[in-house]
Design a protein around this motif. Structure first.
Motif, PDB file in Angstrom:
ATOM      1  N   VAL A   1       0.841  -1.205   0.000  1.00  0.00           N
ATOM      2  CA  VAL A   1       0.000   0.000   0.000  1.00  0.00           C
ATOM      3  C   VAL A   1       0.872   1.250   0.000  1.00  0.00           C
ATOM      4  CG1 VAL A   1      -1.540   1.374   1.456  1.00  0.00           C
ATOM      5  CG2 VAL A   1      -2.032  -1.044   1.067  1.00  0.00           C
TER       6      VAL A   1
ATOM      7  N   ASP B   1       2.506   2.313  -3.442  1.00  0.00           N
ATOM      8  CA  ASP B   1       1.690   2.873  -4.513  1.00  0.00           C
ATOM      9  C   ASP B   1       2.002   4.362  -4.633  1.00  0.00           C
ATOM     10  OD1 ASP B   1      -1.052   2.630  -6.199  1.00  0.00           O
ATOM     11  OD2 ASP B   1      -1.029   4.507  -5.068  1.00  0.00           O
TER      12      ASP B   1
ATOM     13  N   ARG C   1      -0.612   6.797  -3.172  1.00  0.00           N
ATOM     14  CA  ARG C   1      -0.748   6.680  -1.719  1.00  0.00           C
ATOM     15  C   ARG C   1       0.495   7.213  -1.011  1.00  0.00           C
ATOM     16  NH1 ARG C   1      -3.622   0.685  -2.115  1.00  0.00           N
ATOM     17  NH2 ARG C   1      -5.619   1.494  -2.859  1.00  0.00           N
TER      18      ARG C   1
ATOM     19  N   TYR D   1     -10.936   6.580  -1.165  1.00  0.00           N
ATOM     20  CA  TYR D   1     -10.604   5.164  -1.366  1.00  0.00           C
ATOM     21  C   TYR D   1      -9.166   4.880  -0.935  1.00  0.00           C
ATOM     22  CZ  TYR D   1      -9.262   0.982  -3.983  1.00  0.00           C
ATOM     23  OH  TYR D   1      -8.757  -0.247  -4.340  1.00  0.00           O
ATOM     24  N   HIS D   2      -8.247   5.726  -1.355  1.00  0.00           N
ATOM     25  CA  HIS D   2      -6.842   5.540  -0.991  1.00  0.00           C
ATOM     26  C   HIS D   2      -6.625   5.734   0.516  1.00  0.00           C
ATOM     27  CE1 HIS D   2      -5.497   5.008  -5.038  1.00  0.00           C
ATOM     28  NE2 HIS D   2      -5.825   6.237  -5.427  1.00  0.00           N
TER      29      HIS D   2
ATOM     30  N   LYS E   1      -8.717   5.172   2.929  1.00  0.00           N
ATOM     31  CA  LYS E   1      -9.234   4.015   3.668  1.00  0.00           C
ATOM     32  C   LYS E   1      -8.238   2.862   3.631  1.00  0.00           C
ATOM     33  CE  LYS E   1     -14.142   5.104   3.159  1.00  0.00           C
ATOM     34  NZ  LYS E   1     -15.444   4.735   2.513  1.00  0.00           N
ATOM     35  N   ALA E   2      -7.592   2.677   2.480  1.00  0.00           N
ATOM     36  CA  ALA E   2      -6.574   1.624   2.375  1.00  0.00           C
ATOM     37  C   ALA E   2      -5.402   1.924   3.306  1.00  0.00           C
ATOM     38  CB  ALA E   2      -6.097   1.502   0.932  1.00  0.00           C
TER      39      ALA E   2
ATOM     40  N   ARG F   1      -6.498   1.329   6.964  1.00  0.00           N
ATOM     41  CA  ARG F   1      -6.613  -0.084   7.317  1.00  0.00           C
ATOM     42  C   ARG F   1      -5.282  -0.664   7.767  1.00  0.00           C
ATOM     43  NH1 ARG F   1      -9.977  -0.637   2.846  1.00  0.00           N
ATOM     44  NH2 ARG F   1      -8.249  -1.397   1.571  1.00  0.00           N
ATOM     45  N   HIS F   2      -4.217  -0.168   7.204  1.00  0.00           N
ATOM     46  CA  HIS F   2      -2.889  -0.696   7.521  1.00  0.00           C
ATOM     47  C   HIS F   2      -2.117   0.170   8.509  1.00  0.00           C
ATOM     48  CE1 HIS F   2      -3.224  -3.936   4.628  1.00  0.00           C
ATOM     49  NE2 HIS F   2      -3.690  -3.082   3.750  1.00  0.00           N
TER      50      HIS F   2
END
Length: 221
Positions: free
Chosen positions: A15, A18, A21, A51-52, A54-55, A58-59
């Motif tokens: 993640v 990217d 990100r 969207y990015h 949230k990713a 999450r981590h």
């Protein structure tokens, strides 16, 4: 916000790598921002930025810094969990460098394997110390030296090896009941300069450097 944190999870590493990100992480390391604010900075629709985010959330790479009302909408202000990130070799566990496979103190690649182990071990120790709410006993020395000749460099390495070896022999006590093992890493390499590196800086092999290791092994109170 931490100064630096080590990413150990493979998915979190993916993640963070990217490009978009990583750009968002850089923006949020400067200060908290909402998806709407970030959208204008990075040139993406707010939905894609969300969207990015949230990713990343999450981590554990970004976190909620607060909320604010804007009209009839409540915006979430996010911030990076650290100013900078380092990816641990644990993220590529199957192919991480292993200094134990070979030991060549004159090899730049062996030095790289030792450095990778250092990142891995210290990252693991930081995670454990944070969970235990304890301080981690570590020490680092960083400096530069300009050698007048290869002979001076060889003499320096020889003296450094003798000095560090003597200190280890003096303080090492394998019979100490409450002792704690530590790893020492001493490295020497040419300083990286903006200008072109000279061939003799890259090809010359150093005499055996001191590379004794003691691990900043356990968290201390």
């Amino acid at each position: 916000m931490l100064d630096v944190t080590v990413i150990e999870n493979p998915a979190a590493a993916a993640v963070s790598l990217d490009p978009m990100r990583a750009r968002l992480l850089a923006e949020l390391a400067v200060g908290p921002a909402s998806a709407t604010m970030l959208a204008g900075r990075v040139g993406l629709p707010r939905q894609k930025v969300n969207y990015h985010l949230k990713a990343l959330e999450r981590h554990g790479l970004v976190e909620l810094a607060g909320e604010r009302r804007k009209g009839n909408v409540t915006e979430r202000l996010m911030r990076a969990t650290a100013s900078s990130y380092v990816i641990s070799p644990l993220a590529l566990a199957a192919v991480q460098p292993d200094p134990a496979r070979f030991r060549d103190q004159l090899s730049a690649r062996w030095l790289l394997a030792v450095a990778a182990r250092l990142v891995r071990d210290v990252g693991t120790l930081i995670t454990g110390a944070t969970k235990a709410r304890k301080r981690l006993a570590t020490y680092a020395l960083d400096g530069e030296v300009r050698f007048a000749s290869a002979a001076d460099r060889a003499a320096f390495v020889e003296e450094l090896t003798r000095g560090v070896s003597a200190l280890i022999a003096k303080y090492h006590d394998e019979h100490a009941d409450n002792g704690r093992d530590h790893r020492i890493v001493v490295a020497l390499h040419p300083t990286v300069k903006p200008e072109t590196v000279k061939p003799d800086d890259t090809d010359a092999r150093l005499p055996e450097p001191a590379s004794h290791t003691t691990s900043p092994s356990q968290a201390q109170e």
